[in-house]
Write a protein that holds these residues in place. Structure first.
Motif, mmCIF file in Angstrom:
data_model
loop_
_atom_site.group_PDB
_atom_site.id
_atom_site.type_symbol
_atom_site.label_atom_id
_atom_site.label_comp_id
_atom_site.label_asym_id
_atom_site.label_seq_id
_atom_site.Cartn_x
_atom_site.Cartn_y
_atom_site.Cartn_z
ATOM 1 N N UNK B 90 -13.571 6.777 -3.677
ATOM 2 C CA UNK B 90 -13.340 8.181 -3.433
ATOM 3 C C UNK B 90 -11.933 8.396 -2.883
ATOM 4 N N UNK B 91 -11.529 7.501 -2.012
ATOM 5 C CA UNK B 91 -10.191 7.618 -1.447
ATOM 6 C C UNK B 91 -9.156 7.586 -2.552
ATOM 7 N N UNK B 94 -8.823 10.729 -4.322
ATOM 8 C CA UNK B 94 -8.153 11.757 -3.529
ATOM 9 C C UNK B 94 -6.649 11.583 -3.555
ATOM 10 N N UNK B 95 -6.220 10.378 -3.773
ATOM 11 C CA UNK B 95 -4.791 10.146 -3.678
ATOM 12 C C UNK B 95 -4.013 10.662 -4.877
ATOM 13 N N UNK B 97 -2.357 13.057 -6.051
ATOM 14 C CA UNK B 97 -1.981 14.228 -5.267
ATOM 15 C C UNK B 97 -1.416 15.339 -6.119
ATOM 16 N N UNK B 98 -0.578 16.154 -5.526
ATOM 17 C CA UNK B 98 -0.522 17.530 -5.985
ATOM 18 C C UNK B 98 0.451 17.912 -7.089
ATOM 19 N N UNK B 109 -0.042 3.718 -4.305
ATOM 20 C CA UNK B 109 -0.639 3.168 -3.107
ATOM 21 C C UNK B 109 -1.315 1.880 -3.508
#
Lengths: 122, 462
Positions: B90-91, B94-95, B97-98, B109
């Protein structure tokens, strides 16, 4: 061919063995994710309690855990470092009905700074 | 007793209503939520009303503003490894990003997938940037001579928005379906109306962000010119502010209608927003022009940077901000290509938006001068003034009550006053129910008088 396999296994082993020492550990997943309480020093326990209550009113702790672990704010993709923690604290404080006061935000900002230091340790 | 109550409740619900004119001018874009994996409350109070960050996001061409590159606070600390006992899958998700930096700029990462490079190379957003907004409305007008109760107004719009490689932003609102008196796009370009469905496309514009690395964004297409502080859709209630929606005589101009335009805008000194544009109206040999300026005092600046508040000292100013705005529009129109009778007009406006904790006060004034609004001979010059003041209070993040007073002084005598209280409730962030009452006191004509209107709207966006 065999040597290739050995090489591959060796590479894999190194890759798997590398990141064993978690700097900032989390427990639980999804909605119940939080920082591992065992890594919070005694003088930060109060702040941790505040965070556990106040910072999960609108979203789960997952957002903060990820921000600290990755150094990137998960929604906006902005850097999440020690210069930024206060601004995020202020942003959360100023949200309507944030139900937090400055003192609480200050404590959480300090805690986040501590966790960021921990996360950055080699 | 109980029965009576139920009956009253039922009739209250039924007579609640909505009138067409203004329904569903939604800009709430769930597509943004999906792309950035965040909730509506990031940018909205109760959708489609924007909060200060939504406003920043819109001004900045749908990108979260990056702090300046040389700003020390923006350099991420050495990126920390994603480790630990949490839900790593899940992490990792989420990474993603935008959507601002290229995947190359964003160091991957440890172990985390990058944002899809092929998608980035292709300039594509990570998700299909489409969403729908649908509204069901009911209205009850005690003054109407027939059809007092109208349950048959509904509208569905397709919304799309996003940004390609942080350079080219796009926004689209297409009215798929509208029934009832709902007027999907009161167009300032009436001469476009001849091709079928010309009004279906309410807005479609592109924004060239930070043109040639300057702070200037260039916006082109069918768009709502930056005049008022609040875009037509940026409201909690149902009806539009008189100051932006009024029209004079036969002129089709209103300050909140979309037009075919090119606009340059920029945020200067972090707290000043300026915009200027030209509008092309079909059948006219010269263009129209407009300008806007606004200043924000307090709160996050127009780039989304938080105020540097002192966490040791309590101060009400930290929960306050004030935006002051002004605009001018100069134009001319006529009712047909063949006609020589032109109307030259200008519109000026001054506005204020004050937020103190959960309370908000919006005040707007506008004045229009027309030299021939009825396209008639002889010319009939007139000036029209409009004033609106709305107080809002957020009881809980999902419940906002508001009350508005409006005054319209048409140049040809008399005045119209409207008293508009209402309440908006969003039990889920993407679903809202609005109830609005309007008391209208119209003395522009002896045949007009007082009337009451009850509006009920239910809107979902997904």
């Amino acid at each position: 061919m065999r040597s290739l396999k050995v090489l591959l296994a060796a590479v894999l082993l190194v890759a798997v063995a590398m990141p064993v020492h978690a700097k900032v550990r989390s427990v639980g997943s999804g909605d119940r994710m939080n920082f591992d309480p065992s890594q919070i020093p005694a003088d930060m326990k109060g702040a941790f309690e505040v965070m556990k209550v106040k910072c999960i009113q609108c979203h789960t702790q997952e957002r903060t855990v990820i921000a600290i672990q990755t150094g990137i704010a998960p929604v906006t993709g902005q850097p999440f470092d020690k210069q930024a923690t206060k601004a995020y604290g202020v942003k959360m404080l100023r949200k309507p009905k944030s139900n937090m006061n400055r003192e609480e935000v200050k404590q959480v900002v300090n805690l986040m700074n501590y966790l960021l230091d921990e996360a950055a340790k080699p | 007793m109980c029965k009576r109550f139920t009956r009253q409740l039922l009739s209250a619900i039924i007579i609640g209503g909505f009138i067409c004119i203004t329904v569903s001018k939604s800009d709430a874009i769930p597509a943004f939520s999906r792309e950035h994996n965040t909730e509506c409350a990031t940018c909205h109070t109760i959708f489609p009303a924007l909060n200060e960050y939504g406003n920043v996001f819109m001004k900045n061409g749908f990108v979260w503003t990056k702090q300046k590159k040389d700003d020390a606070s923006t350099k991420p600390a050495a990126k920390n490894a994603v480790k630990g006992e949490g839900d790593q899958e899940k992490q990792r998700n989420k990474e993603v990003s935008s959507g601002t930096a290229s995947p190359k700029e964003e160091e991957p990462l440890l172990g985390a997938p990058r944002k899809s490079e092929p998608l980035w190379l292709a300039g594509l957003p990570q998700t299909v940037p489409l969403s729908l907004s649908a509204a069901l409305n009911a209205s009850y007008n005690d003054d109407a001579s027939y059809d007092k109760l109208d349950l048959s107004t509904r509208a569905i719009s397709l919304l799309a928005g996003g940004v390609f490689r942080a350079k080219l932003a796009f926004y689209l609102k297409y009215n798929l379906y509208a029934e009832g008196e709902f007027d999907p796009a009161v167009s300032n370009t009436p001469l476009n109306a001849s091709p079928p469905n010309a009004n279906d496309l309410q807005e479609f514009y592109l924004v060239w962000r930070n043109t040639f690395d300057t702070p200037v964004n260039i916006k082109a297409g069918r768009l709502q010119p930056a005049l008022s502080l609040w875009k037509k859709s940026d409201k909690v209630g149902i009806s539009d502010f008189v100051t932006t929606s009024f029209r004079v005589g036969a002129s089709t101009f209103s300050a909140d209608a979309a037009e075919d335009a090119i606009e340059a805008n920029a945020v200067l000194f972090d707290r000043l927003f300026v915009a200027a544009g030209v509008v092309d109206r079909n059948g006219q040999d010269s263009n129209e022009g407009y300008g806007h300026i606004s200043l924000k005092i307090g709160g996050a600046d127009f780039k989304g940077k938080e105020p540097d508040i002192d966490l040791d000292k309590e101060s009400i100013y930290d929960y306050m901000y004030l935006v002051l705005g002004g605009y001018v529009y100069y134009g001319r129109n006529s009712d047909s290509l063949a006609s020589n009778e032109r109307n030259y007009f200008y519109r000026t406006g001054a506005e204020m938006d004050l937020v103190i904790k959960n309370a908000r006060l919006k005040v707007a004034y506008a004045r229009e001068h027309d030299n021939n609004a009825d396209f008639a001979v002889p010319h009939d010059e007139q000036s029209t003034d409009a004033l609106a003041a709305q107080a809002e209070y957020m009881f809980t993040p999902d419940l906002i009550a508001y009350a508005r007073y409006e005054l319209l002084n048409p140049g040809d005598g008399g005045s119209v006053q409207r008293y508009i209280p209402g309440i908006a409730f969003a039990p889920i962030q993407n679903t809202k129910v609005t109830f609005e009452y309007q008391h209208v006191a119209d003395n522009t004509d002896s045949s007009n008088g007082d009337s009451n209107l009850y509006l009920l709207g239910i809107r979902v966006a997904f």
